[in-house]
Design an enzyme around this catalytic site. Structure first.
Site, PDB file in Angstrom:
ATOM      1  N   GLU A   1     -39.726  27.211  90.094  1.00  0.00           N
ATOM      2  CA  GLU A   1     -38.401  26.743  89.661  1.00  0.00           C
ATOM      3  C   GLU A   1     -38.283  25.235  89.926  1.00  0.00           C
ATOM      4  OE1 GLU A   1     -35.414  29.513  91.133  1.00  0.00           O
ATOM      5  OE2 GLU A   1     -35.844  30.856  89.459  1.00  0.00           O
TER       6      GLU A   1
HETATM    7  C1  HEC Z   1     -35.808  27.042  86.639  1.00  0.00           C
HETATM    8  C2  HEC Z   1     -34.528  27.668  86.424  1.00  0.00           C
HETATM    9  C3  HEC Z   1     -33.573  27.747  87.570  1.00  0.00           C
HETATM   10  C4  HEC Z   1     -33.121  26.722  88.367  1.00  0.00           C
HETATM   11  C5  HEC Z   1     -33.537  25.266  88.348  1.00  0.00           C
HETATM   12  C6  HEC Z   1     -32.114  27.301  89.221  1.00  0.00           C
HETATM   13  N1  HEC Z   1     -31.952  28.625  88.947  1.00  0.00           N
HETATM   14 FE1  HEC Z   1     -30.571  29.871  89.736  1.00  0.00          FE
HETATM   15  N2  HEC Z   1     -31.510  31.422  88.874  1.00  0.00           N
HETATM   16  C7  HEC Z   1     -32.571  31.364  87.998  1.00  0.00           C
HETATM   17  C8  HEC Z   1     -33.109  32.680  87.787  1.00  0.00           C
HETATM   18  C9  HEC Z   1     -34.273  33.046  86.877  1.00  0.00           C
HETATM   19  C10 HEC Z   1     -32.353  33.561  88.587  1.00  0.00           C
HETATM   20  C11 HEC Z   1     -32.582  35.062  88.764  1.00  0.00           C
HETATM   21  C12 HEC Z   1     -33.732  35.247  89.733  1.00  0.00           C
HETATM   22  C13 HEC Z   1     -33.796  36.614  90.375  1.00  0.00           C
HETATM   23  O1  HEC Z   1     -32.875  37.423  90.228  1.00  0.00           O
HETATM   24  O2  HEC Z   1     -34.786  36.862  91.073  1.00  0.00           O
HETATM   25  C14 HEC Z   1     -31.324  32.739  89.235  1.00  0.00           C
HETATM   26  C15 HEC Z   1     -30.320  33.236  90.049  1.00  0.00           C
HETATM   27  C16 HEC Z   1     -29.294  32.454  90.573  1.00  0.00           C
HETATM   28  C17 HEC Z   1     -28.102  32.973  91.203  1.00  0.00           C
HETATM   29  C18 HEC Z   1     -27.758  34.439  91.387  1.00  0.00           C
HETATM   30  C19 HEC Z   1     -26.766  34.894  90.351  1.00  0.00           C
HETATM   31  C20 HEC Z   1     -26.599  36.389  90.340  1.00  0.00           C
HETATM   32  O3  HEC Z   1     -25.691  36.871  89.682  1.00  0.00           O
HETATM   33  O4  HEC Z   1     -27.382  37.110  90.967  1.00  0.00           O
HETATM   34  C21 HEC Z   1     -27.359  31.896  91.602  1.00  0.00           C
HETATM   35  C22 HEC Z   1     -26.009  31.917  92.298  1.00  0.00           C
HETATM   36  C23 HEC Z   1     -28.098  30.710  91.248  1.00  0.00           C
HETATM   37  N3  HEC Z   1     -29.266  31.092  90.601  1.00  0.00           N
HETATM   38  C24 HEC Z   1     -27.735  29.409  91.576  1.00  0.00           C
HETATM   39  C25 HEC Z   1     -28.619  28.343  91.478  1.00  0.00           C
HETATM   40  C26 HEC Z   1     -28.464  27.068  92.174  1.00  0.00           C
HETATM   41  C27 HEC Z   1     -27.333  26.736  93.112  1.00  0.00           C
HETATM   42  C28 HEC Z   1     -29.504  26.296  91.802  1.00  0.00           C
HETATM   43  C29 HEC Z   1     -29.852  24.903  92.265  1.00  0.00           C
HETATM   44  C30 HEC Z   1     -30.028  24.735  93.698  1.00  0.00           C
HETATM   45  C31 HEC Z   1     -30.308  27.070  90.861  1.00  0.00           C
HETATM   46  N4  HEC Z   1     -29.759  28.314  90.725  1.00  0.00           N
HETATM   47  C32 HEC Z   1     -31.434  26.589  90.200  1.00  0.00           C
HETATM   48  C33 HEC Z   1     -33.043  30.210  87.422  1.00  0.00           C
HETATM   49  C34 HEC Z   1     -32.844  28.943  87.958  1.00  0.00           C
END
Ligand code: HEC
Ligand code: HEC
Length: 352
Positions: A159
């Site tokens: 990521e």
């Molecule tokens: C490269 C893409 C990517 C980036 C950059 C990213 N995310 Fe995500 N995010 C995802 C993915 C894919 C998931 C689901 C992963 C899993 O469930 O294992 C996720 C899950 C989440 C969730 C959970 C939501 C739920 O309903 O379960 C949150 C909150 C979140 N991210 C916040 C953030 C924050 C804050 C950042 C920066 C610090 C961030 N993400 C950076 C791709 C990204």
């Protein structure tokens, strides 16, 4: 036989929810005692599958979504800056917003997310909108809350591919930013304060005033007749036994494939298909995922944990078949879709 099994809770779910809606439509408090718990037999009936491992399905009706108002604005706005800051990634190309675009539903619109150096992840990015209100974070719920979640993507090699030392030293080289940061957190830039600010911003990302919320608050004209019919069907068919409460989901884990096999739709051999089993190591949690909130679902295609379903119509059809053993007509699907579209709310303009 299957239909008969499913008929029993259908009637009582509908009756119960209607009672609650009447109460809500009368502009009483949302917490007006509508919440109840199914007994073991009802739970069995609703999921249609006998297993002592299945949690009770609570039959909690939908209540209006109310935003939080007591957050320090300075923290929220600093959190917004950090959420959009590419310095949180190893090569300064990705911010949280790259995969969670708050003005377009809080996700990235892709099946698998595009991470650092063009790497593609296997799971669909869920929306960050309203995520503070759900039971746990990630599809498998491995983070108990947003504080635990935020460091995850920063350190994930596919990521953002970075770490706290790197992020903090980059941010500390920016004199103006350090001053701005210190005006909110006098102790300066630390992992904890970065997370705290990002989470404050996420807390503020609650989408209010969807047509359906307005309807629950007493505006009888807020829903089209299709949306209203769709809402009734959503309850009577039993979708509400899983997608319930203020998020219309997000408050428990359930197995994908209650009435049909998981591998009729997904690749069961993939580790990404394990779901909650990865967290609990319990066999009964295989293919069990956090039930997604259906708020703003119109904006968060593609659907399901693998992002492999492009249209909302198709997602509804699959749910009916796999979770309820139902086959809906195109008209019924269109009505449920109209209801789901009425769950699209507003993000405060300054936060987009
Ligand atoms: C490269 C893409 C990517 C980036 C950059 C990213 N995310 Fe995500 N995010 C995802 C993915 C894919 C998931 C689901 C992963 C899993 O469930 O294992 C996720 C899950 C989440 C969730 C959970 C939501 C739920 O309903 O379960 C949150 C909150 C979140 N991210 C916040 C953030 C924050 C804050 C950042 C920066 C610090 C961030 N993400 C950076 C791709 C990204
Ligand atoms: C037994 C529980 C259960 C029932 C009943 C159920 N769902 Fe779901 N729903 C889930 C789970 C679990 C997921 C996530 C599955 C996955 O991604 O593998 C989900 C996902 C969805 C999604 C995709 C959301 C997204 O963001 O990817 C939609 C849309 C949906 N459900 C609508 C419905 C509708 C409409 C009904 C009734 C016809 C229904 N569901 C019935 C448990 C249920």
């Amino acid at each position: 036989m299957l239909l008969r099994i499913l008929t029993i809770p259908v009637i009582s779910t509908a009756t119960l929810s209607l009672v609650c809606v009447v109460v809500l439509a009368g502009r009483h408090q949302a917490d007006s005692g509508c919440v109840t718990t199914l007994d073991a037999q009802d739970a069995l009936d609703v999921v249609g599958k006998r297993s002592s491992e299945q949690p009770m399905l609570r039959r909690e009706p939908i209540t209006p979504l109310v935003g939080k108002h007591d957050l320090p604005r300075s923290k929220v706005m600093l959190g917004k800056l950090l959420f959009n800051d590419v310095r949180l990634s190893g090569n300064n190309t990705l911010s949280c917003a790259s995969c969670h675009n708050v003005s377009e539903g809080g996700d990235d619109g892709r099946p698998g997310s595009l991470g650092i150096d063009g790497q593609i992840g296997g799971l669909n990015a869920p929306t960050v909108l309203n995520s503070s209100l759900s039971i746990a974070q990630f599809w498998d719920g491995r983070a108990k809350d947003l504080y635990e979640q935020a460091p995850g993507p920063i350190h994930n090699p596919i990521e953002m591919g970075s770490n706290w030392d790197e992020v903090i030293s980059k941010l500390n080289r920016d004199h103006d930013f350090v001053q701005e940061f210190r005006s909110v957190y006098p102790g300066g830039i630390t992992a904890d304060s970065i997370v705290d600010a990002i989470v404050a911003y996420e807390f503020a990302l609650v989408t209010v005033d969807s047509p359906f919320d307005l309807y629950l608050k007493g505006d009888d004209d807020a829903l089209s007749s299709d949306a209203l019919d769709g809402y009734r069907l959503f309850k009577s068919a039993g979708c509400i036994s899983c997608h319930q409460g203020q998020l219309v989901g997000g408050n428990m884990f359930q197995t994908f494939g209650v009435m049909k096999d998981f591998d009729d739709r997904f690749d069961a051999s993939s580790e990404l298909s394990n779901g909650r089993l990865n967290v609990t190591q319990r066999e009964s949690d295989l293919h069990r995922f956090k039930i997604p909130s259906l708020r703003n679902v119109q904006l968060t295609a593609p659907y399901f944990h693998d992002g492999g379903t492009a249209s909302l119509e198709e997602a509804i059809r699959i749910m009916a078949e796999f979770q309820l053993g139902e086959s809906f007509s195109d008209k019924e699907i269109a009505r449920i879709r109209a209801f789901l579209v009425s769950l699209t709310g507003q993000v405060e303009e300054d936060l987009r």
